[in-house]
Design a protein around this motif. Structure first.
Motif, PDB file in Angstrom:
ATOM      1  N   ASN A 217       0.829  -1.198   0.000  1.00  0.00           N
ATOM      2  CA  ASN A 217       0.000   0.000   0.000  1.00  0.00           C
ATOM      3  C   ASN A 217       0.865   1.251   0.000  1.00  0.00           C
ATOM      4  O   ASN A 217       1.903   1.304   0.658  1.00  0.00           O
ATOM      5  CB  ASN A 217      -0.917  -0.007   1.223  1.00  0.00           C
ATOM      6  N   SER A 218       0.422   2.264  -0.729  1.00  0.00           N
ATOM      7  CA  SER A 218       1.219   3.491  -0.849  1.00  0.00           C
ATOM      8  C   SER A 218       1.320   4.250   0.470  1.00  0.00           C
ATOM      9  O   SER A 218       2.155   5.147   0.609  1.00  0.00           O
ATOM     10  CB  SER A 218       0.622   4.406  -1.917  1.00  0.00           C
ATOM     11  N   THR A 219       0.468   3.899   1.455  1.00  0.00           N
ATOM     12  CA  THR A 219       0.527   4.564   2.761  1.00  0.00           C
ATOM     13  C   THR A 219       1.444   3.840   3.744  1.00  0.00           C
ATOM     14  O   THR A 219       1.639   4.319   4.867  1.00  0.00           O
ATOM     15  CB  THR A 219      -0.888   4.666   3.369  1.00  0.00           C
ATOM     16  N   ASP A 220       1.989   2.685   3.350  1.00  0.00           N
ATOM     17  CA  ASP A 220       2.859   1.933   4.248  1.00  0.00           C
ATOM     18  C   ASP A 220       4.113   2.739   4.591  1.00  0.00           C
ATOM     19  O   ASP A 220       4.653   3.456   3.747  1.00  0.00           O
ATOM     20  CB  ASP A 220       3.271   0.598   3.616  1.00  0.00           C
ATOM     21  N   TYR A 423     -16.530   1.283  -8.472  1.00  0.00           N
ATOM     22  CA  TYR A 423     -15.081   1.231  -8.590  1.00  0.00           C
ATOM     23  C   TYR A 423     -14.647  -0.198  -8.291  1.00  0.00           C
ATOM     24  O   TYR A 423     -14.678  -0.634  -7.149  1.00  0.00           O
ATOM     25  CB  TYR A 423     -14.425   2.240  -7.642  1.00  0.00           C
ATOM     26  N   PHE A 424     -14.234  -0.903  -9.321  1.00  0.00           N
ATOM     27  CA  PHE A 424     -13.953  -2.324  -9.168  1.00  0.00           C
ATOM     28  C   PHE A 424     -12.506  -2.608  -8.774  1.00  0.00           C
ATOM     29  O   PHE A 424     -12.060  -3.762  -8.817  1.00  0.00           O
ATOM     30  CB  PHE A 424     -14.345  -3.073 -10.448  1.00  0.00           C
ATOM     31  N   ASP A 425     -11.776  -1.571  -8.357  1.00  0.00           N
ATOM     32  CA  ASP A 425     -10.503  -1.795  -7.684  1.00  0.00           C
ATOM     33  C   ASP A 425     -10.720  -1.962  -6.182  1.00  0.00           C
ATOM     34  O   ASP A 425      -9.771  -2.197  -5.443  1.00  0.00           O
ATOM     35  CB  ASP A 425      -9.515  -0.660  -7.957  1.00  0.00           C
ATOM     36  N   PHE A 426     -11.984  -1.876  -5.725  1.00  0.00           N
ATOM     37  CA  PHE A 426     -12.323  -2.131  -4.322  1.00  0.00           C
ATOM     38  C   PHE A 426     -12.413  -3.648  -4.088  1.00  0.00           C
ATOM     39  O   PHE A 426     -12.667  -4.424  -5.007  1.00  0.00           O
ATOM     40  CB  PHE A 426     -13.666  -1.497  -3.967  1.00  0.00           C
ATOM     41  N   TYR A 427     -12.241  -4.037  -2.839  1.00  0.00           N
ATOM     42  CA  TYR A 427     -12.389  -5.447  -2.474  1.00  0.00           C
ATOM     43  C   TYR A 427     -13.818  -5.909  -2.741  1.00  0.00           C
ATOM     44  O   TYR A 427     -14.767  -5.141  -2.639  1.00  0.00           O
ATOM     45  CB  TYR A 427     -12.078  -5.655  -0.991  1.00  0.00           C
ATOM     46  N   GLN A 428     -13.951  -7.222  -3.051  1.00  0.00           N
ATOM     47  CA  GLN A 428     -15.291  -7.784  -3.185  1.00  0.00           C
ATOM     48  C   GLN A 428     -15.545  -8.891  -2.171  1.00  0.00           C
ATOM     49  O   GLN A 428     -16.618  -9.491  -2.165  1.00  0.00           O
ATOM     50  CB  GLN A 428     -15.530  -8.295  -4.601  1.00  0.00           C
ATOM     51  N   GLU A 435      -8.135 -12.087  -0.004  1.00  0.00           N
ATOM     52  CA  GLU A 435      -8.302 -11.396  -1.283  1.00  0.00           C
ATOM     53  C   GLU A 435      -6.961 -10.880  -1.781  1.00  0.00           C
ATOM     54  O   GLU A 435      -6.073 -10.572  -0.978  1.00  0.00           O
ATOM     55  CB  GLU A 435      -9.251 -10.198  -1.111  1.00  0.00           C
ATOM     56  N   PRO A 436      -6.804 -10.752  -3.101  1.00  0.00           N
ATOM     57  CA  PRO A 436      -5.612 -10.062  -3.599  1.00  0.00           C
ATOM     58  C   PRO A 436      -5.636  -8.612  -3.142  1.00  0.00           C
ATOM     59  O   PRO A 436      -6.710  -8.035  -2.922  1.00  0.00           O
ATOM     60  CB  PRO A 436      -5.743 -10.179  -5.125  1.00  0.00           C
ATOM     61  N   LEU A 437      -4.470  -8.007  -2.998  1.00  0.00           N
ATOM     62  CA  LEU A 437      -4.366  -6.633  -2.517  1.00  0.00           C
ATOM     63  C   LEU A 437      -5.211  -5.699  -3.372  1.00  0.00           C
ATOM     64  O   LEU A 437      -5.211  -5.782  -4.600  1.00  0.00           O
ATOM     65  CB  LEU A 437      -2.899  -6.183  -2.547  1.00  0.00           C
ATOM     66  N   ALA A 438      -5.943  -4.812  -2.710  1.00  0.00           N
ATOM     67  CA  ALA A 438      -6.770  -3.829  -3.412  1.00  0.00           C
ATOM     68  C   ALA A 438      -6.563  -2.473  -2.751  1.00  0.00           C
ATOM     69  O   ALA A 438      -5.914  -2.355  -1.705  1.00  0.00           O
ATOM     70  CB  ALA A 438      -8.248  -4.228  -3.381  1.00  0.00           C
ATOM     71  N   ILE A 439      -7.123  -1.450  -3.356  1.00  0.00           N
ATOM     72  CA  ILE A 439      -6.924  -0.099  -2.840  1.00  0.00           C
ATOM     73  C   ILE A 439      -7.686   0.132  -1.553  1.00  0.00           C
ATOM     74  O   ILE A 439      -7.382   1.040  -0.779  1.00  0.00           O
ATOM     75  CB  ILE A 439      -7.324   0.940  -3.910  1.00  0.00           C
ATOM     76  N   GLY A 440      -8.684  -0.703  -1.270  1.00  0.00           N
ATOM     77  CA  GLY A 440      -9.530  -0.546  -0.086  1.00  0.00           C
ATOM     78  C   GLY A 440     -10.979  -0.628  -0.486  1.00  0.00           C
ATOM     79  O   GLY A 440     -11.313  -1.029  -1.599  1.00  0.00           O
ATOM     80  N   GLY A 441     -11.875  -0.268   0.432  1.00  0.00           N
ATOM     81  CA  GLY A 441     -13.295  -0.293   0.120  1.00  0.00           C
ATOM     82  C   GLY A 441     -13.840  -1.699   0.046  1.00  0.00           C
ATOM     83  O   GLY A 441     -13.105  -2.689   0.130  1.00  0.00           O
ATOM     84  N   TYR A 442     -15.134  -1.803  -0.126  1.00  0.00           N
ATOM     85  CA  TYR A 442     -15.798  -3.103  -0.209  1.00  0.00           C
ATOM     86  C   TYR A 442     -17.006  -2.965  -1.123  1.00  0.00           C
ATOM     87  O   TYR A 442     -17.960  -2.243  -0.811  1.00  0.00           O
ATOM     88  CB  TYR A 442     -16.230  -3.571   1.184  1.00  0.00           C
ATOM     89  N   THR A 443     -16.955  -3.625  -2.255  1.00  0.00           N
ATOM     90  CA  THR A 443     -18.046  -3.565  -3.227  1.00  0.00           C
ATOM     91  C   THR A 443     -18.391  -4.974  -3.688  1.00  0.00           C
ATOM     92  O   THR A 443     -17.846  -5.476  -4.669  1.00  0.00           O
ATOM     93  CB  THR A 443     -17.658  -2.698  -4.440  1.00  0.00           C
ATOM     94  N   TRP A 474      -9.289   0.731 -11.869  1.00  0.00           N
ATOM     95  CA  TRP A 474      -7.985   1.367 -11.717  1.00  0.00           C
ATOM     96  C   TRP A 474      -6.986   0.301 -11.282  1.00  0.00           C
ATOM     97  O   TRP A 474      -7.325  -0.592 -10.508  1.00  0.00           O
ATOM     98  CB  TRP A 474      -8.070   2.492 -10.682  1.00  0.00           C
ATOM     99  N   THR A 475      -5.756   0.393 -11.766  1.00  0.00           N
ATOM    100  CA  THR A 475      -4.862  -0.762 -11.645  1.00  0.00           C
ATOM    101  C   THR A 475      -3.617  -0.520 -10.800  1.00  0.00           C
ATOM    102  O   THR A 475      -2.603  -1.191 -10.992  1.00  0.00           O
ATOM    103  CB  THR A 475      -4.456  -1.258 -13.046  1.00  0.00           C
ATOM    104  N   GLU A 476      -3.666   0.429  -9.847  1.00  0.00           N
ATOM    105  CA  GLU A 476      -2.529   0.574  -8.949  1.00  0.00           C
ATOM    106  C   GLU A 476      -2.150  -0.760  -8.317  1.00  0.00           C
ATOM    107  O   GLU A 476      -0.968  -1.108  -8.218  1.00  0.00           O
ATOM    108  CB  GLU A 476      -2.844   1.581  -7.839  1.00  0.00           C
ATOM    109  N   TYR A 477      -3.159  -1.509  -7.885  1.00  0.00           N
ATOM    110  CA  TYR A 477      -2.932  -2.763  -7.178  1.00  0.00           C
ATOM    111  C   TYR A 477      -3.346  -3.977  -8.025  1.00  0.00           C
ATOM    112  O   TYR A 477      -3.647  -5.038  -7.490  1.00  0.00           O
ATOM    113  CB  TYR A 477      -3.678  -2.738  -5.847  1.00  0.00           C
TER     114      TYR A 477
END
Length: 767
Positions: A217-220, A423-428, A435-443, A474-477
């Motif tokens: 994560n970019s905040t680490d 936003y499908f870069d959120f966790y599902q 789960e594979p690493l994601a930007i956060g959120g839950y969708t 979005w594909t940061e992660y």
């Protein structure tokens, strides 16, 4: 495009119309057709079956239909231009039908697909493909269908991570399966420039490559990097090939050149385009860079004009996306050139928009007018509303629905893509450790399915400005293509329902049945997809009339579900789920599916209970549109959030707003403590409550304070949750007012210093 208008959503209730019993229709299709009418008999495809067409104009669609039938049956059907005869599959155009509409008729004597255009025929072919996946013997049926929206989009960010030409083509094939017709291709970013521009070769020589990529994560803290060169770009020849590939599948490719922010890769290539002159480098981390195009430099307008000249040669799309999002104004505030242009244009702060926001509007209007003179229409993220939007620009509403509502009311066309559910870069999955690493959120899939892209506050005339709906990846992660597939499938199935059929009509149980044969097509094509729908999916709602949390359990394919409410492990001896559970006390619900005795993945949810749970609640201050989710009722739903603030469990209050909640306990009861829980993620500007006041009332009108406290704020980077509950002498009351102030300004030590702190609130607690 001739069909980019809102279809009459209220003209008919979408459902199954059957001349016999509804059970005779065995087809489960995503997206659900407008009407399906069962007939008698069936049609069986054999080796001698032909695909016939009136002329060569539909050879493209006939070829796809032949491929789809071979995929599902193993039989490769010949295609012939000839008059229709019995025992054939015929395709044709009927101009009386809507342009993207079709009629599919299956009878004992053959199959007919008629479309309002070649696109309509193509969508009819997709439906026949899904009929075969659902039931290969093709029971007789008549399907009449057309899309609710003309814009049915999927977004693909290839800038944060690069994807090959073949992978982009597979993405397009996946879109076609879901009846999508717009690929929003995000081609430029701080982390990489992906489109060849011959006039500016350094954009790909330099801008297409970053020396390394951040790990995790970019905040680490501390930040770690992989030390590996990453990049790539598409030549103009490759882009034309992809555009042609998509067009054959009736998909329009919309390029995005994001400006004036998210331009660090371009600045690394041509430093003179920035306010400071550099040096710059292609970014190796995620987030939002302060380095943007210098709006006061005449060279950037020449640069943008030249770039778009070449972009227009590659992309015939009527729509060109020019970004406009997340453009910090810090450098402009201190740039002599930008300030000189602001002075020359007479731009001033007006209390609503700053002069720098108006400067961005000036840049966006230049590009909009330049493209408009060349017959193109501009799409921009909803930030283009700030400072004034150019006439004719289409607004893509991503920070919630507020921007889209504002734009539609002002007469601008809108594409809805709120990040809270699209936003499908959120966790599902809730258990992010699996789960594979994601930007956060839950969708989860259900949240996507339940979304209605036509806001209730729009009248019929304003609603016509909602062109359609899109989900973004979005594909940061998302570093590889199998991961990309996993993030969009099967959430695209739920998205397709919202794009194609009346989005106000919902039947999630029916959808879960229909998605099962669709995943069979995923399997045949080797698409990687999330399997959560086959496990227990729970919907939890707060019923204030019952004073209960209602728990509905379901899973795709209707397996047996067994559950417990005391936290014990479910077994074959546990209770069988048959109807929604009404929870009125603290419970630890665990549930699993059993398919032929085999146990699936376990669902678990802890529901806490206090006197406020499942009671009526009202808010004096409304949460931000981006973080309002289900609204005030979420504060009394018994569900606790963690430090994933975008998980849908927290209400977020922006711009220094605080909490002002009134709880109606339903009757006069004795209480001795009250408070709420808060989320702190200081890196994202989310801070603890500054203070809290508890007041009570007998009539809900006149309140008296009974407790107050100030809280010590964090002084360093912190991610935590805090529960603040104030004790007081027992008091009998019916109404309780919980107020909490936000931190106000973000403190000086934080990178967001000077902006307003967020306040994120979860559960109200009254004991």
């Amino acid at each position: 495009m001739k069909c980019l208008s809102l279809m009459p959503l209220l003209a008919a209730v979408i459902g199954i119309v059957s001349c016999n019993s509804q059970s005779e229709i065995s087809y489960e299709i995503v997206p659900t057709p407008k009407t399906m009418t069962a007939g008698r008999g069936s049609f069986l495809i054999n080796d001698n079956t032909l695909i016939s067409l009136p002329d060569s104009a539909l050879f493209n669609e006939a070829g796809f239909l032949s491929d789809y039938i071979a995929e599902e049956t193993g039989k490769r059907l010949a295609v012939a231009v000839k008059p229709v005869s019995e025992k054939e599959i015929s395709i044709d155009i009927d101009k009386k039908l809507p342009e993207e509409g079709y009629e599919l008729t299956v009878g004992s004597d053959g199959v007919s697909i008629r479309g309002g255009s070649s696109a309509g025929v193509f969508y009819g072919a997709q439906t026949l493909r899904k009929c075969l996946a659902s039931d290969p013997s093709l029971p007789a049926v008549k399907i009449e269908d057309e899309p609710a929206f003309g814009y049915r989009g999927a977004h693909f960010d290839v800038s944060r991570h690069f994807f090959t030409v073949d992978e982009v083509k597979t993405y397009i094939d996946m879109m076609a399966l879901h009846n999508m017709n717009m690929l929003h291709w995000h081609l430029t970013e701080d982390q990489g420039w992906r489109v060849e521009i011959k006039k500016y070769p350094r954009l790909t020589e330099v801008g297409a490559w970053r020396k390394e990529t951040i790990i995790g994560n970019s905040t680490d803290v501390p930040k770690r990097y992989d030390g590996k060169l990453h990049g790539g770009y598409y030549t103009q020849e490759q882009i034309r090939d992809i555009v042609s590939y998509a067009a054959k599948r009736h998909i329009n490719v919309i390029p995005e050149i994001d400006l004036p922010g998210h331009m660090l890769a371009a600045l690394a290539s041509y430093p003179e385009l920035g306010c400071t002159g550099g040096p710059y480098e292609v970014w190796t981390t995620w987030g939002v860079s302060d380095d943007v195009l210098c709006a006061g430099n005449p060279k950037i307008y020449e640069f943008l004009d030249n770039v778009f000249d070449e972009v227009l040669e590659m992309f015939p799309s009527e729509y060109i996306h020019i970004g406009g999002d997340e453009c910090p104004k810090t450098k402009w505030q201190h740039c002599p050139k930008c300030q000189a242009l602001i002075s020359k244009l007479g731009l001033t702060d007006d209390g609503v928009h700053t002069k720098e926001q108006k400067l961005q509007s000036y840049v966006m209007k230049h590009v909009t007018e330049y493209l408009g003179e060349r017959g193109r229409k501009v799409i921009g993220w909803d930030e283009i509303l700030e400072g004034g939007v150019a006439p004719g620009a289409i607004v893509m509403s991503w920070r919630g629905e507020k921007g889209g509502i504002e734009a539609a009311k002002a007469g601008h066309d809108v594409i809805m893509t709120p990040k809270s559910c699209l936003y499908f870069d959120f966790y599902q999955g809730k258990d992010v450790s699996k789960e594979p690493l994601a930007i956060g959120g839950y969708t989860p899939v259900e949240n996507v399915y339940m979304y209605n892209p036509v806001p209730a506050e729009l009248n019929a005339e304003q609603a016509r400005h909602i062109l359609g709906v899109q989900a973004n990846l979005w594909t940061e992660y998302v570093p590889d293509f199998r991961h990309a597939q996993y993030m969009v499938l099967p959430r695209w199935a739920a998205l397709a329902e919202n794009q194609w059929r009346d989005p106000a009509v919902k039947d999630y149980d029916k959808f879960l049945k229909a998605v099962v044969p669709l995943t069979g097509i995923y399997d045949k094509n080797g698409y990687n997809y999330a399997k959560h729908i086959f496990d227990v999916n729970a919907s939890l709602s707060t019923d204030v009339e019952l004073n209960a949390i209602v728990v509905t359990l379901r899973a795709a394919g209707d397996p047996e579900i067994r559950y417990t409410t005391d936290g014990s492990e479910p077994t074959l001896e546990s209770a069988v789920y048959t109807s929604p559970l009404e929870i009125r006390q603290a419970s630890d619900i665990r549930a699993v599916t059993f398919r032929n005795g085999e146990k699936g993945a376990e669902f678990e949810e802890n529901i806490s209970f206090n006197k406020a749970t499942a009671t009526k609640i009202s808010l004096g201050v409304q949460p931000s549109d981006s973080y309002k989710y289900g609204g005030a009722i979420m504060l009394v739903d018994g569900l606790r959030g963690n430090t994933m603030f975008s998980s849908g469990r927290w209400l977020g209050f922006a711009d220094g707003d605080g909490l002002d909640a009134v709880i109606d306990l339903g009757e006069t009861v004795e209480i001795s403590s009250a408070g709420a829980s808060f989320c702190i993620v200081s890196h994202d500007g989310i801070f603890d409550a500054k203070d809290m006041t508890i007041s009570v009332s007998d009539d809900g009108k006149e309140f008296r304070d009974i407790a107050r406290a100030d809280f010590q704020q964090v002084t360093e980077e912190t991610a935590a949750t805090k529960e603040h509950v104030l004790d007081f002498a027992p008091v009998k009351t019916r109404y309780v007012n919980v107020k909490a102030s936000s931190e106000g300004d973000v403190p000086f030590w934080n990178w967001l210093a000077g902006s307003k702190a967020w306040l994120f609130v979860d559960e109200i607690i009254i004991r």
